[in-house]
Scaffold this motif. Structure first.
Motif, PDB file in Angstrom:
ATOM      1  N   GLU A  15       0.796  -1.224   0.000  1.00  0.00           N
ATOM      2  CA  GLU A  15       0.000   0.000   0.000  1.00  0.00           C
ATOM      3  C   GLU A  15       0.833   1.281   0.000  1.00  0.00           C
ATOM      4  O   GLU A  15       0.286   2.374  -0.179  1.00  0.00           O
ATOM      5  CB  GLU A  15      -0.942   0.008   1.200  1.00  0.00           C
ATOM      6  N   VAL A  16       2.166   1.158   0.199  1.00  0.00           N
ATOM      7  CA  VAL A  16       3.000   2.364   0.196  1.00  0.00           C
ATOM      8  C   VAL A  16       3.744   2.552  -1.128  1.00  0.00           C
ATOM      9  O   VAL A  16       4.439   3.555  -1.306  1.00  0.00           O
ATOM     10  CB  VAL A  16       4.019   2.351   1.365  1.00  0.00           C
ATOM     11  N   LEU A  17       3.624   1.611  -2.047  1.00  0.00           N
ATOM     12  CA  LEU A  17       4.371   1.674  -3.302  1.00  0.00           C
ATOM     13  C   LEU A  17       3.563   2.335  -4.412  1.00  0.00           C
ATOM     14  O   LEU A  17       2.362   2.084  -4.557  1.00  0.00           O
ATOM     15  CB  LEU A  17       4.762   0.268  -3.769  1.00  0.00           C
ATOM     16  N   ASP A  18       4.233   3.144  -5.224  1.00  0.00           N
ATOM     17  CA  ASP A  18       3.576   3.701  -6.405  1.00  0.00           C
ATOM     18  C   ASP A  18       3.799   2.763  -7.584  1.00  0.00           C
ATOM     19  O   ASP A  18       4.494   1.737  -7.473  1.00  0.00           O
ATOM     20  CB  ASP A  18       4.076   5.116  -6.700  1.00  0.00           C
ATOM     21  N   ILE A  19       3.237   3.100  -8.728  1.00  0.00           N
ATOM     22  CA  ILE A  19       3.316   2.220  -9.893  1.00  0.00           C
ATOM     23  C   ILE A  19       4.760   2.028 -10.340  1.00  0.00           C
ATOM     24  O   ILE A  19       5.151   0.946 -10.783  1.00  0.00           O
ATOM     25  CB  ILE A  19       2.445   2.757 -11.062  1.00  0.00           C
ATOM     26  N   GLY A  20       5.593   3.057 -10.170  1.00  0.00           N
ATOM     27  CA  GLY A  20       6.995   2.938 -10.555  1.00  0.00           C
ATOM     28  C   GLY A  20       7.721   1.861  -9.788  1.00  0.00           C
ATOM     29  O   GLY A  20       8.553   1.125 -10.342  1.00  0.00           O
ATOM     30  N   ALA A  21       7.427   1.732  -8.504  1.00  0.00           N
ATOM     31  CA  ALA A  21       8.066   0.704  -7.683  1.00  0.00           C
ATOM     32  C   ALA A  21       7.653  -0.692  -8.131  1.00  0.00           C
ATOM     33  O   ALA A  21       8.482  -1.616  -8.191  1.00  0.00           O
ATOM     34  CB  ALA A  21       7.717   0.921  -6.212  1.00  0.00           C
ATOM     35  N   PHE A  22       6.375  -0.866  -8.446  1.00  0.00           N
ATOM     36  CA  PHE A  22       5.912  -2.176  -8.914  1.00  0.00           C
ATOM     37  C   PHE A  22       6.569  -2.533 -10.246  1.00  0.00           C
ATOM     38  O   PHE A  22       6.882  -3.704 -10.505  1.00  0.00           O
ATOM     39  CB  PHE A  22       4.392  -2.189  -9.043  1.00  0.00           C
ATOM     40  N   ILE A  23       6.788  -1.539 -11.083  1.00  0.00           N
ATOM     41  CA  ILE A  23       7.468  -1.782 -12.357  1.00  0.00           C
ATOM     42  C   ILE A  23       8.900  -2.245 -12.122  1.00  0.00           C
ATOM     43  O   ILE A  23       9.375  -3.212 -12.748  1.00  0.00           O
ATOM     44  CB  ILE A  23       7.444  -0.505 -13.228  1.00  0.00           C
ATOM     45  N   ARG A  24       9.600  -1.600 -11.195  1.00  0.00           N
ATOM     46  CA  ARG A  24      10.995  -1.978 -10.915  1.00  0.00           C
ATOM     47  C   ARG A  24      11.090  -3.390 -10.344  1.00  0.00           C
ATOM     48  O   ARG A  24      12.017  -4.137 -10.655  1.00  0.00           O
ATOM     49  CB  ARG A  24      11.633  -0.969  -9.952  1.00  0.00           C
TER      50      ARG A  24
END
Length: 293
Positions: free
Chosen positions: A274-283
């Motif tokens: 819940e603290v991650l943005d879409i960029g983090a999930f991509i990485r």
């Protein structure tokens, strides 16, 4: 430019409560909960939706679930063309007749597709905007499906259950931030654009509706596919109380591999999804699926 002494342009009439009920009676339709049918019976609400959508006069608008045509007429007044996808064959058969009766000059600019919106992957004209009053029970899947298959959709406005609107527009760290929030962010920016009361519908729902506006953003600069990124998102929120190291263990094959991917992505393994943005999930997806040499 209009002369100071000239009459103001007449506002085109929209369907009111009596019109909606009459049209429904003519074709023997009673709104069904199964299809999530709640027809807008207030012209001012239609004008508000069309205005908030920011439709350009040269645009082609995609409408899902036009029903008896309340929003359709308002969209025809604002856009160059409207293509409507309707799943109910009885409603679909009546709609072109309603358009010809209420907007005869725009009849050729209206295109109807009889289909389930979740199965549509091609349309007679390519839309640039999505404006729709979506059934509550399928709103999120429909939005994600259309954004996936119609990259020409640059922006839009959808009316959904108010709680769903909040979830789509939620940002990292919020208690309601979850799978819909992150997957929607893959395509662009979502924001809450207003709340619609219950009394402007027939039948009146028991909850408020929310307006969500979106603007598509440039494709992410990544070798990870949408499917790979979405798999990370699903795994992270399937057990949202667990740390990412634990929640992603099944996805990665082991907790150790999950931790390796998280560290490589610059993400704290003890954090939660819940603290991650879409960029983090991509990485994270990139770390699990390195680009082939």
């Amino acid at each position: 430019m209009t002369d100071a002494n000239s009459e103001p342009a007449a506002v085109a009439p929209l369907l009111g409560a009596a019109d909606i009920r009459r049209l429904a009676e003519e074709i023997g339709v009673r709104p069904t909960k199964t299809l999530g049918q709640n027809f807008v019976i207030d012209g001012n609400t239609i004008r508000r939706i069309v205005s908030a959508a920011g439709v350009d006069p040269e645009e082609t608008v995609l409408e899902v679930g036009p029903g008896l045509g309340s929003l359709t007429l308002g969209l025809l007044d604002a856009a160059k063309q409207v293509v409507a996808v309707e799943i109910d064959p009885v409603l679909a058969a009546k709609l072109p007749e309603t358009v010809r009766a209420w907007r005869p000059d725009a009849a050729d600019d209206f295109h109807l597709v009889l289909s389930d919106a979740m199965k549509v992957t091609d349309l007679p004209v390519q839309p640039t905007a999505l404006v729709a009053n979506l059934p509550y029970n399928v709103a999120v899947p429909v939005v994600l499906h259309l954004l996936e298959h119609f990259p020409g959709l640059r922006h839009g406005l959808v009316m959904v259950q108010d709680e769903v609107a909040d979830r789509l527009a939620a940002t990292p760290g919020s208690k309601i931030y979850g799978v819909p929030s992150v997957k929607a962010a893959w395509y662009g920016h979502m924001r809450k654009a207003g709340v619609i009361g219950m009394n402007v519908f027939w039948p009146a729902p028991k909850i408020h509706s929310g307006l969500v506006a979106f603007t598509r953003q440039e494709a992410h600069n990544t070798h990870a596919t949408r499917e790979q990124v979405f798999a990370v998102i699903d795994a992270a929120f399937a057990q949202r109380r667990k740390t990412l190291r634990a929640a992603l263990a099944g996805w990665a094959g082991s907790a150790a591999e999950a931790e390796r991917c998280l560290v490589a992505a610059g993400v704290d393994p003890t954090a939660r999804g819940e603290v991650l943005d879409i960029g983090a999930f991509i990485r994270i997806a990139e770390a699990r699926h390195p680009q082939a040499a």
